[in-house]
Write a protein that holds these residues in place. Structure first.
Motif, PDB file in Angstrom:
ATOM      1  N   GLU A  30      49.375  23.546  78.992  1.00  0.00           N
ATOM      2  CA  GLU A  30      48.587  22.351  78.707  1.00  0.00           C
ATOM      3  C   GLU A  30      47.240  22.682  78.108  1.00  0.00           C
ATOM      4  O   GLU A  30      46.765  22.010  77.194  1.00  0.00           O
ATOM      5  CB  GLU A  30      48.358  21.545  79.990  1.00  0.00           C
ATOM      6  N   GLN A  31      46.591  23.740  78.592  1.00  0.00           N
ATOM      7  CA  GLN A  31      45.238  24.050  78.117  1.00  0.00           C
ATOM      8  C   GLN A  31      45.231  24.361  76.626  1.00  0.00           C
ATOM      9  O   GLN A  31      44.231  24.124  75.958  1.00  0.00           O
ATOM     10  CB  GLN A  31      44.679  25.214  78.916  1.00  0.00           C
ATOM     11  N   TYR A  32      46.345  24.897  76.114  1.00  0.00           N
ATOM     12  CA  TYR A  32      46.400  25.198  74.679  1.00  0.00           C
ATOM     13  C   TYR A  32      46.831  23.993  73.870  1.00  0.00           C
ATOM     14  O   TYR A  32      46.604  23.905  72.673  1.00  0.00           O
ATOM     15  CB  TYR A  32      47.331  26.379  74.419  1.00  0.00           C
ATOM     16  N   ALA A  33      47.458  23.028  74.540  1.00  0.00           N
ATOM     17  CA  ALA A  33      47.945  21.857  73.826  1.00  0.00           C
ATOM     18  C   ALA A  33      46.828  20.865  73.519  1.00  0.00           C
ATOM     19  O   ALA A  33      46.946  20.065  72.598  1.00  0.00           O
ATOM     20  CB  ALA A  33      49.037  21.175  74.639  1.00  0.00           C
ATOM     21  N   ILE A  34      45.749  20.930  74.292  1.00  0.00           N
ATOM     22  CA  ILE A  34      44.682  19.946  74.119  1.00  0.00           C
ATOM     23  C   ILE A  34      44.148  19.922  72.708  1.00  0.00           C
ATOM     24  O   ILE A  34      44.019  18.859  72.101  1.00  0.00           O
ATOM     25  CB  ILE A  34      43.512  20.210  75.091  1.00  0.00           C
ATOM     26  N   LEU A  35      43.867  21.102  72.146  1.00  0.00           N
ATOM     27  CA  LEU A  35      43.331  21.164  70.782  1.00  0.00           C
ATOM     28  C   LEU A  35      44.359  20.645  69.782  1.00  0.00           C
ATOM     29  O   LEU A  35      44.016  19.997  68.798  1.00  0.00           O
ATOM     30  CB  LEU A  35      42.928  22.601  70.459  1.00  0.00           C
ATOM     31  N   TRP A  36      45.634  20.923  70.058  1.00  0.00           N
ATOM     32  CA  TRP A  36      46.689  20.421  69.175  1.00  0.00           C
ATOM     33  C   TRP A  36      46.766  18.902  69.223  1.00  0.00           C
ATOM     34  O   TRP A  36      46.928  18.235  68.198  1.00  0.00           O
ATOM     35  CB  TRP A  36      48.046  21.010  69.569  1.00  0.00           C
ATOM     36  N   PHE A  37      46.674  18.331  70.414  1.00  0.00           N
ATOM     37  CA  PHE A  37      46.707  16.874  70.528  1.00  0.00           C
ATOM     38  C   PHE A  37      45.511  16.255  69.825  1.00  0.00           C
ATOM     39  O   PHE A  37      45.617  15.206  69.184  1.00  0.00           O
ATOM     40  CB  PHE A  37      46.721  16.436  71.993  1.00  0.00           C
ATOM     41  N   PHE A  38      44.366  16.920  69.937  1.00  0.00           N
ATOM     42  CA  PHE A  38      43.163  16.438  69.250  1.00  0.00           C
ATOM     43  C   PHE A  38      43.398  16.448  67.743  1.00  0.00           C
ATOM     44  O   PHE A  38      43.080  15.488  67.048  1.00  0.00           O
ATOM     45  CB  PHE A  38      41.974  17.326  69.628  1.00  0.00           C
ATOM     46  N   THR A  39      43.965  17.547  67.237  1.00  0.00           N
ATOM     47  CA  THR A  39      44.279  17.645  65.811  1.00  0.00           C
ATOM     48  C   THR A  39      45.238  16.533  65.392  1.00  0.00           C
ATOM     49  O   THR A  39      45.024  15.839  64.396  1.00  0.00           O
ATOM     50  CB  THR A  39      44.921  19.021  65.504  1.00  0.00           C
ATOM     51  N   GLY A  40      46.302  16.363  66.183  1.00  0.00           N
ATOM     52  CA  GLY A  40      47.272  15.309  65.881  1.00  0.00           C
ATOM     53  C   GLY A  40      46.624  13.940  65.869  1.00  0.00           C
ATOM     54  O   GLY A  40      46.935  13.096  65.012  1.00  0.00           O
ATOM     55  N   ALA A  41      45.712  13.707  66.816  1.00  0.00           N
ATOM     56  CA  ALA A  41      45.046  12.410  66.902  1.00  0.00           C
ATOM     57  C   ALA A  41      44.209  12.145  65.657  1.00  0.00           C
ATOM     58  O   ALA A  41      44.263  11.059  65.076  1.00  0.00           O
ATOM     59  CB  ALA A  41      44.178  12.355  68.155  1.00  0.00           C
ATOM     60  N   ILE A  42      43.423  13.148  65.239  1.00  0.00           N
ATOM     61  CA  ILE A  42      42.618  12.993  64.021  1.00  0.00           C
ATOM     62  C   ILE A  42      43.529  12.724  62.827  1.00  0.00           C
ATOM     63  O   ILE A  42      43.266  11.821  62.020  1.00  0.00           O
ATOM     64  CB  ILE A  42      41.784  14.269  63.747  1.00  0.00           C
ATOM     65  N   PHE A  43      44.592  13.487  62.740  1.00  0.00           N
ATOM     66  CA  PHE A  43      45.569  13.363  61.655  1.00  0.00           C
ATOM     67  C   PHE A  43      46.105  11.932  61.601  1.00  0.00           C
ATOM     68  O   PHE A  43      46.136  11.289  60.551  1.00  0.00           O
ATOM     69  CB  PHE A  43      46.683  14.380  61.919  1.00  0.00           C
ATOM     70  N   VAL A  44      46.518  11.412  62.764  1.00  0.00           N
ATOM     71  CA  VAL A  44      47.161  10.103  62.762  1.00  0.00           C
ATOM     72  C   VAL A  44      46.154   8.987  62.493  1.00  0.00           C
ATOM     73  O   VAL A  44      46.433   8.024  61.780  1.00  0.00           O
ATOM     74  CB  VAL A  44      47.934   9.875  64.097  1.00  0.00           C
ATOM     75  N   VAL A  45      44.942   9.141  63.029  1.00  0.00           N
ATOM     76  CA  VAL A  45      43.913   8.113  62.832  1.00  0.00           C
ATOM     77  C   VAL A  45      43.549   8.000  61.350  1.00  0.00           C
ATOM     78  O   VAL A  45      43.479   6.902  60.795  1.00  0.00           O
ATOM     79  CB  VAL A  45      42.668   8.419  63.688  1.00  0.00           C
ATOM     80  N   PHE A  46      43.324   9.156  60.715  1.00  0.00           N
ATOM     81  CA  PHE A  46      42.945   9.108  59.300  1.00  0.00           C
ATOM     82  C   PHE A  46      44.115   8.705  58.409  1.00  0.00           C
ATOM     83  O   PHE A  46      43.919   8.240  57.286  1.00  0.00           O
ATOM     84  CB  PHE A  46      42.369  10.450  58.850  1.00  0.00           C
ATOM     85  N   SER A  47      45.337   8.880  58.895  1.00  0.00           N
ATOM     86  CA  SER A  47      46.500   8.456  58.109  1.00  0.00           C
ATOM     87  C   SER A  47      46.644   6.946  58.159  1.00  0.00           C
ATOM     88  O   SER A  47      46.967   6.303  57.161  1.00  0.00           O
ATOM     89  CB  SER A  47      47.773   9.101  58.658  1.00  0.00           C
ATOM     90  N   ILE A  48      46.397   6.382  59.326  1.00  0.00           N
ATOM     91  CA  ILE A  48      46.580   4.948  59.484  1.00  0.00           C
ATOM     92  C   ILE A  48      45.405   4.174  58.892  1.00  0.00           C
ATOM     93  O   ILE A  48      45.593   3.210  58.143  1.00  0.00           O
ATOM     94  CB  ILE A  48      46.752   4.580  60.977  1.00  0.00           C
ATOM     95  N   PHE A  49      44.180   4.622  59.203  1.00  0.00           N
ATOM     96  CA  PHE A  49      43.000   3.877  58.758  1.00  0.00           C
ATOM     97  C   PHE A  49      42.503   4.421  57.423  1.00  0.00           C
ATOM     98  O   PHE A  49      41.574   5.217  57.353  1.00  0.00           O
ATOM     99  CB  PHE A  49      41.914   3.935  59.825  1.00  0.00           C
ATOM    100  N   ARG A  50      43.173   3.975  56.392  1.00  0.00           N
ATOM    101  CA  ARG A  50      42.886   4.444  55.044  1.00  0.00           C
ATOM    102  C   ARG A  50      41.419   4.217  54.672  1.00  0.00           C
ATOM    103  O   ARG A  50      40.803   5.034  54.000  1.00  0.00           O
ATOM    104  CB  ARG A  50      43.822   3.726  54.060  1.00  0.00           C
ATOM    105  N   GLY A  51      40.882   3.078  55.108  1.00  0.00           N
ATOM    106  CA  GLY A  51      39.486   2.751  54.805  1.00  0.00           C
ATOM    107  C   GLY A  51      38.528   3.805  55.314  1.00  0.00           C
ATOM    108  O   GLY A  51      37.566   4.190  54.651  1.00  0.00           O
ATOM    109  N   LEU A  52      38.812   4.289  56.536  1.00  0.00           N
ATOM    110  CA  LEU A  52      37.985   5.329  57.142  1.00  0.00           C
ATOM    111  C   LEU A  52      38.011   6.598  56.290  1.00  0.00           C
ATOM    112  O   LEU A  52      36.971   7.207  56.003  1.00  0.00           O
ATOM    113  CB  LEU A  52      38.513   5.616  58.548  1.00  0.00           C
TER     114      LEU A  52
END
Lengths: 118, 236
Positions: A30-52
């Motif tokens: 889990e401790q190594y997955a946190i950074l990956w989840f953070f990366t995935g979250a940024i990826f998905v947020v910027f993919s969905i919110f084109r305006g951002l």
């Protein structure tokens, strides 16, 4: 929503799901997955919110917003790699300590065995 | 009081040279029939020497693993040496050994698997910082939802485990912030968990290993781990 955006969203969700499955099957801690989840979250947020993404591109002076997302992901990849270097450094140090401990223990045991034989 | 059951007190300790001897002696004074093992978690001070002075067993880890790794080592020791019950008590003097018999009673008499000493059943004793209190409230809610048991103090480090729990935990013990995660681990496998009220003393010497921003990191990390552990259990 254009094609690249759809591909981007799918790719980001696939990343998050992959990391989740790896942790679930105990292949990743889990401790190594946190950074990956953070990366995935940024990826998905910027993919969905084109305006951002567009706003940030403008701010950085990048003409083509998908290129900004690529840049952001590369940056996060660098962060991950740095994280790994830190983890590997600790493991290397611990490994050295263990190797030395074992060598000294073996020596102690051999001495005890010779004492018992006598 | 031990009714022919072998009981072991596991004391994880990291750099507690000032107080570890007193902790061990206090336990021995209040409970004569009990074995004690100090797990020296790679201390850089004289914890090992001081613990040995108090005539307890000492297991010294060559490298610091953290509270999770240290306590798990204690479980392995308990299992290998055929102990029936393992009691965890912190090496910093926060826990009063007078509660040991209260921790043992539910296991011996009511077939409970795990007993936790809770500060919050009666809301007394030393209370921690705001951030920790918030974290504790969060865990209380998570626990109630996931394992349908109301655990008031998931971060308490004074606990008792029976043989069944020892067998499970010696191979499966969370590393970073184990106390809340273990509750889910045990709860989802239908282990019987009970709490008894305790008062904790404030940390006499030394610094808490978890503080401020780290608390937030741990909270997030533990919540993620708990969710994933819960899903794992649903699949089994």
């Amino acid at each position: 929503m254009n094609r690249i955006q759809i591909i981007s969203i799918l790719a980001s969700l696939l990343l998050i799901y992959t990391i989740y499955r790896l942790v679930h099957r105990k292949k990743m801690r889990e401790q190594y997955a946190i950074l990956w989840f953070f990366t995935g979250a940024i990826f998905v947020v910027f993919s969905i919110f084109r305006g951002l993404l567009d706003s940030i591109s403008k701010f950085m002076g990048i003409y083509y917003p998908p290129a900004t997302l690529t840049l952001i992901i590369i940056f996060l990849g660098v962060l991950l790699a740095i994280h790994f270097s830190i983890v590997i450094s600790k493991l290397t140090g611990d490994n050295e300590k263990l190797i030395q401990e074992i060598a000294l223990l073996k020596h102690k045991i051999e001495k005890i065995e010779t004492k018992i034989d006598k | 009081m031990d009714k022919l059951k072998k009981v072991l007190v596991i004391i994880p300790a990291y750099n507690e040279e000032k107080i570890i001897k007193k902790v061990v002696e206090e336990i021995r004074d209040t409970n004569s029939n009990i074995d004690i093992v100090v797990i020296n978690d790679g201390s850089t001070d004289n914890t090992q020497i001081e613990a040995k002075k108090a005539k307890g067993e000492v297991v010294s880890l060559p490298i610091n693993l953290g509270i999770g790794g240290a306590v798990q080592t204690g479980f392995k020791y308990a299992y290998q040496n055929n102990y029936d019950i393992a009691i965890q008590i912190d090496g910093d003097g926060q826990h009063d050994p007078k509660y040991i018999k209260d921790l043992l009673r539910p296991i011996l008499e009511n077939d409970i698997d795990t007993v936790i000493g809770s500060r919050f059943i009666n809301n007394e004793g030393y209370q921690s910082t705001f951030v920790r209190k918030l974290g504790i409230k969060v865990f209380q809610t998570i626990n109630s939802i996931l394992i349908k048991q109301r655990i008031t103090d998931s971060t308490s480090g004074i606990r008792a485990y029976n043989r069944k729990a020892i067998e499970l935990l010696k191979d499966n013990y969370p590393i970073d912030y184990p106390e809340p995660e273990v509750i889910i681990l045990l709860g989802k496998r239908n282990f019987r968990i009970k709490e008894i009220p305790v008062k904790m003393r404030s940390r006499s010497e030394g610094v808490s290993s978890i503080s401020g921003i780290k608390s937030l990191y741990y909270m997030i990390k533990v919540i993620i781990s708990i969710m994933i552990e819960y899903r794992r259990m649903c699949d089994e």
